[in-house]
Design a protein around this motif. Sequence first.
Motif, PDB file in Angstrom:
ATOM      1  N   MET A  61       0.687  -1.414   0.184  1.00 15.23           N
ATOM      2  CA  MET A  61      -0.119   0.233   0.228  1.00 15.23           C
ATOM      3  C   MET A  61       0.919   0.972   0.247  1.00 15.23           C
ATOM      4  O   MET A  61       1.112   1.690   1.138  1.00 15.23           O
ATOM      5  CB  MET A  61      -1.069  -0.040   1.015  1.00 15.23           C
ATOM      6  CG  MET A  61      -2.300  -1.413   1.198  1.00 15.23           C
ATOM      7  SD  MET A  61      -2.876  -1.309   2.374  1.00 15.23           S
ATOM      8  CE  MET A  61      -1.527  -2.765   3.719  1.00 15.23           C
ATOM      9  N   THR A  62       1.003   1.564  -1.210  1.00 17.72           N
ATOM     10  CA  THR A  62       2.170   2.786  -1.386  1.00 17.72           C
ATOM     11  C   THR A  62       2.054   3.776   0.057  1.00 17.72           C
ATOM     12  O   THR A  62       2.459   5.299   0.087  1.00 17.72           O
ATOM     13  CB  THR A  62       1.787   3.502  -2.446  1.00 17.72           C
ATOM     14  OG1 THR A  62       1.989   2.940  -3.636  1.00 17.72           O
ATOM     15  CG2 THR A  62       3.161   4.362  -3.089  1.00 17.72           C
ATOM     16  N   ILE A  63       1.061   4.250   0.247  1.00 14.16           N
ATOM     17  CA  ILE A  63       0.512   5.015   0.907  1.00 14.16           C
ATOM     18  C   ILE A  63       1.049   5.316   2.453  1.00 14.16           C
ATOM     19  O   ILE A  63       1.817   6.237   2.719  1.00 14.16           O
ATOM     20  CB  ILE A  63      -1.185   5.189   1.739  1.00 14.16           C
ATOM     21  CG1 ILE A  63      -1.760   6.341   2.270  1.00 14.16           C
ATOM     22  CG2 ILE A  63      -1.835   4.007   2.058  1.00 14.16           C
ATOM     23  CD1 ILE A  63      -3.142   6.950   2.626  1.00 14.16           C
ATOM     24  N   PHE A  64       1.332   4.281   2.418  1.00  9.57           N
ATOM     25  CA  PHE A  64       2.605   4.023   3.902  1.00  9.57           C
ATOM     26  C   PHE A  64       4.090   4.811   4.207  1.00  9.57           C
ATOM     27  O   PHE A  64       4.155   4.808   4.139  1.00  9.57           O
ATOM     28  CB  PHE A  64       2.607   2.923   4.327  1.00  9.57           C
ATOM     29  CG  PHE A  64       1.249   2.562   5.241  1.00  9.57           C
ATOM     30  CD1 PHE A  64       0.913   2.299   6.416  1.00  9.57           C
ATOM     31  CD2 PHE A  64       0.253   1.570   4.715  1.00  9.57           C
ATOM     32  CE1 PHE A  64       0.421   2.206   7.199  1.00  9.57           C
ATOM     33  CE2 PHE A  64      -0.410   1.063   5.136  1.00  9.57           C
ATOM     34  CZ  PHE A  64      -0.596   1.263   6.915  1.00  9.57           C
ATOM     35  N   ILE A  65       3.850   4.568   2.619  1.00 13.38           N
ATOM     36  CA  ILE A  65       5.971   5.405   2.497  1.00 13.38           C
ATOM     37  C   ILE A  65       5.556   6.981   1.598  1.00 13.38           C
ATOM     38  O   ILE A  65       6.334   7.541   1.867  1.00 13.38           O
ATOM     39  CB  ILE A  65       6.173   5.043   1.574  1.00 13.38           C
ATOM     40  CG1 ILE A  65       6.069   3.865   0.386  1.00 13.38           C
ATOM     41  CG2 ILE A  65       7.718   3.673   2.108  1.00 13.38           C
ATOM     42  CD1 ILE A  65       6.738   3.325  -0.823  1.00 13.38           C
ATOM     43  N   LEU A  66       4.150   7.532   1.534  1.00 13.43           N
ATOM     44  CA  LEU A  66       3.694   8.691   1.398  1.00 13.43           C
ATOM     45  C   LEU A  66       4.052   9.589   2.428  1.00 13.43           C
ATOM     46  O   LEU A  66       3.161   8.652   3.621  1.00 13.43           O
ATOM     47  CB  LEU A  66       2.500   9.186   0.923  1.00 13.43           C
ATOM     48  CG  LEU A  66       2.457   8.430  -0.848  1.00 13.43           C
ATOM     49  CD1 LEU A  66       1.617   8.763  -1.431  1.00 13.43           C
ATOM     50  CD2 LEU A  66       3.495   8.907  -1.590  1.00 13.43           C
TER      51      LEU A  66
ATOM     52  N   PRO B 164       1.400  10.444   4.018  1.00 19.57           N
ATOM     53  CA  PRO B 164      -0.134  10.078   5.311  1.00 19.57           C
ATOM     54  C   PRO B 164       0.731   9.143   5.887  1.00 19.57           C
ATOM     55  O   PRO B 164      -0.260   8.832   6.993  1.00 19.57           O
ATOM     56  CB  PRO B 164      -1.795  10.391   4.566  1.00 19.57           C
ATOM     57  CG  PRO B 164      -1.687  10.537   3.503  1.00 19.57           C
ATOM     58  CD  PRO B 164       0.076  10.765   3.006  1.00 19.57           C
TER      59      PRO B 164
ATOM     60  N   ALA C 182      -4.290   6.970  -3.215  1.00 18.25           N
ATOM     61  CA  ALA C 182      -2.817   6.684  -3.096  1.00 18.25           C
ATOM     62  C   ALA C 182      -1.738   5.140  -2.916  1.00 18.25           C
ATOM     63  O   ALA C 182      -1.279   5.283  -2.927  1.00 18.25           O
ATOM     64  CB  ALA C 182      -2.341   6.752  -1.392  1.00 18.25           C
ATOM     65  N   SER C 183      -2.457   4.358  -2.444  1.00 17.44           N
ATOM     66  CA  SER C 183      -1.892   3.028  -2.469  1.00 17.44           C
ATOM     67  C   SER C 183      -1.976   2.429  -3.693  1.00 17.44           C
ATOM     68  O   SER C 183      -0.782   1.834  -3.883  1.00 17.44           O
ATOM     69  CB  SER C 183      -2.897   2.393  -1.115  1.00 17.44           C
ATOM     70  OG  SER C 183      -2.610   2.964   0.071  1.00 17.44           O
TER      71      SER C 183
ATOM     72  N   GLY D  22      -3.165  12.759   9.838  1.00 15.41           N
ATOM     73  CA  GLY D  22      -2.848  11.954   8.399  1.00 15.41           C
ATOM     74  C   GLY D  22      -3.981  12.168   7.828  1.00 15.41           C
ATOM     75  O   GLY D  22      -3.916  12.121   6.384  1.00 15.41           O
TER      76      GLY D  22
ATOM     77  N   ALA E 158      -3.369  14.837   5.719  1.00 18.23           N
ATOM     78  CA  ALA E 158      -2.752  14.381   4.251  1.00 18.23           C
ATOM     79  C   ALA E 158      -3.709  13.771   3.369  1.00 18.23           C
ATOM     80  O   ALA E 158      -2.083  14.094   2.580  1.00 18.23           O
ATOM     81  CB  ALA E 158      -1.638  14.124   5.221  1.00 18.23           C
TER      82      ALA E 158
END
Lengths: 200, 357, 202, 230
Positions: A170-175, A177, B138-139, C187, C190
């Motif tokens: 889940m890319t969001i975790f390195i972004l 948020p 985003a994910s 979060g 963001a």
Amino acid sequence: MINNIGTELKRGVLTENPIFVLALGLCPSLGVSTSVSNGLGMGLASTFVLIGSNIIISLLKKVIPEQVRIPAYIIVIASFVTIVQMVMQAYLPALYTSLGIFIPLIVVNCIILGRAEAFASKNNVINSAIDGLVMGLGFTVALVVLSTIREILGANKLLGLEFIPGFKPMTIFILAPGGFFTIAFVVGLINFFKMKKEQK
Amino acid sequence: MTTERTLDLHISSSPHIRDSRSVPHIMRDVVLALIPAMIAGFIFFGIRSLMLIASAVIAAVVTEYVISEKLLKRSNAIGDWSAVITGILVAMNMPVAAPIWMAALGSAFAIAVAKWTFGGLGNNFINPALAGRAFLMASFPAQMTGTIFSQSGLFGKVPSPLCGMDAVVTSASATAWGGADALSGATPLAALPNLISSGANIQDTLLPLFWGNVGGCIGETSAIAILIGAIFLLGRRVIGFTIPVIYVATVFILALFFSGVEGASPLSSDAATVALFHILSGGLLFGAVFMATDMVTSPITIKGQAIFALGCGVLTFVIRKFGGYPEGVSYSILLMNLVTPLIDRYVSPRVYGTGKK
Amino acid sequence: METFMSLLQISIGAIFIQNFILSRFLGLCPFMGVSKKLSTATGMGIAVIFVMTVASMFTWAINHFILEAYNVLYLQTIVFILVIASLVQMVEMILHKYSPVLYESLGVYLPLITTNCAILGVAMINTGINPYSGSPFTFVESVVNGTMSGVGFLLALILMAGIREKIELADIPKPLEGLPIAFITAGLMAVAFLGFSGMQLR
Amino acid sequence: MKTTIQLTATLTVIATVAGLSIGATYLRTSDIINQQKTQQLNSALESLFPDGVEISQDSLIRSDNSVLPFWTAKQPNKGEGNLVGFAFESGGRGYSSTIRYLAAISADNKIIGMTVLSQEETPGLGTRVMETVSKATFWNGLFAKREKTEPWFQSQFRNISVLNPIGISKKAEWHTLSKDQKAELLSKNEVTAITGATITTKAITDAITTESKTVSEINEFLASKKGGLQ
């Protein structure tokens, strides 16, 4: 007075963990925790600065007049940071690039000035060095925990290598948020266990 | 949209209660209003759309149950249908080709993080379903937008249904648009100059956009289905006119004036067509009717709601025109959710919480 | 016109796309600390805008005319932090003397700002490459970048304060109270700000 | 008064000592840092060209009087027509940063290789220009020797023509394609986009397309030089 290094370590890593418990040094802990290598590098660099500045400040505690102690501390800390910066650039250029402006920003990491003010200016050299070490390790451990979670969930990688074949990261975790969410739930989990312990 | 319990102690953010109906009743009306759009999704995208919705709803209800009953031991939350709505909305904001598990993950995030970390319905400051969608965006940007696929509905294949209007292609005009590949511009309007220069008639795209059978998210495909739901909700006074009307009107007017670069001069009939295109394409109608109107996360007063809707409209247009994401609706509502507390604070002529009778 | 557009692009970038708090993670300590009430948040935000602007002017000039000219860029960190610390001190004294009203409202926040990494952060960013033009920041660009980064900071801070006032009475699960819920709020903010990402004037 | 002097004196002493120690570290590390930088550039250059070529630096003066440095690669021990190609550094505005890259161009104006020198794009999206495809996982990779692979995004530029505009295909990422599909892309002079990071992808293709002018400038310069030598 410090006697037992084991208790001290427990204090730095668990009960008085700079990030999870004291909520100090939040900017670098979120900014660089996108991969374990970054987190570890940042943690160790800060530990070095922390030990160094604690030692020097403890040595100079009688010499530095009360009124100018903060500027004096800042000079000492900034010098150590600059040294770390140059050494890293020379010997670990890849890490230096990926940490970016967060290396010079170690100067304003509240942990370092905080320990100088609260501990090193009142204690002897050896104890101050130990304090710097355990606090630095606590910071490093917290960074490694955060960056492990974020690298696995956000990139399905650990130390740059694929972690679970087939898992969709889940890319969001390195972004940005994801950084906030990760630290929120780690602190929440710590609070949860603390409360459970208190109830018993 | 709040539980009776929170009404007592939580004054500043409670919604205006227009009549004495209870929360479950209002929620059930919203579910009923979503049925036409769900049917449209089924007709145009096939059975898979219903599977996505089912997966999202089940995940939402299970998450809600586990958190409220098991973890927090609060028993009065599960019966109010709000988790069902969140689930439906998350799935309807996804492209039909997205993996089934992704819908479940999105709605679990919506319920667990956006809603229950704040203590459940009525306490959240951000629309949970949209937060879930943004989380997925985003994910998994690839699954949520980019990849081209075809999905059979009852009326044949829908080409390039890229969710959130990465490219809108109607069955009828796919060739006129030069095929899906040529259209991978950042916004739907990025495709319009090609359309105009190729000599095709833009007006031909409007009718399919109105009835459905165009690419996009499950929920946003058919304007008419959304409008039926809207009329029902307005008639039942579950939502007011203020937010949807001002929101849509703002986007329309902005498109009318600032569509020059798309090949149509401002205020011309071409500009009007482009503006209509703006309204009918993407998730604008769906967002304006079902998501911007969420009572918990939108302002209390009519004046506040007008400001909120205006902000949504401006942001939607700005993101569509200048942004990196193809669609601005969900992000603009999320952003205005952040501003809602400030609007409520400064635009509050009446006594908090009582609303108008 | 072109200059104006490039400055506008820098501003949009600093306020929305690369928001100091919600995207760059700079200035989190004051963000968490003073965002409980709208009034304090506003005061802190304005003080940060003020100091960031002044700091951008001075650090750019010092970097350009002294450090670069005499080839002693390696002293950057130590010089910048000292400049910022003395600037904050100076701003405090000047305000105290000439604008007691402003001092009353901003004074309490000024000492907190020295160790706010956002200030040193913006000074460091200004020494680098302007991502929108590909060449180093000019003086005007760096000042605009400084001010607008401060505006972005203020924006995030007042939005956060509004939300925190709203959720103050919310029935938040016990382990998440305090810092964790503040982080989750940030979060989610963001997440919403991701909508601005990639925004380009064209 | 005495205290003021004392305060100033202490601070001055501390600052002097600090400055001296920083200076000492600088003297020790500056050479290494510079070496690192040249070495990085050299290894990047070597990775672009085939093994065993001689790389030398050259520069030309452009029409606007700016100096354009570039590198030429020659086959050693061969007479005429020994030029393998040349390389130059350039950059393009990406999503959140300027992407600097080094491109090597063959004598027939095709890309021999492209390598990204620096970028600060979004983690997980734009930064994937640096992503390598590797079978190594965490579990076996810790002990196995890590193979050195080129990032797939950069590999796909090989043999792309610089003089024609470079197209972008968004169907699938290059590393997932079959040999035939890759050949088809190449025949259309297209590269694949990184999913979710079209802006980063386009930044690089646009930058290279713009540099076609530079390529012909260097070509002319090399031709004139050759003519001049004869």
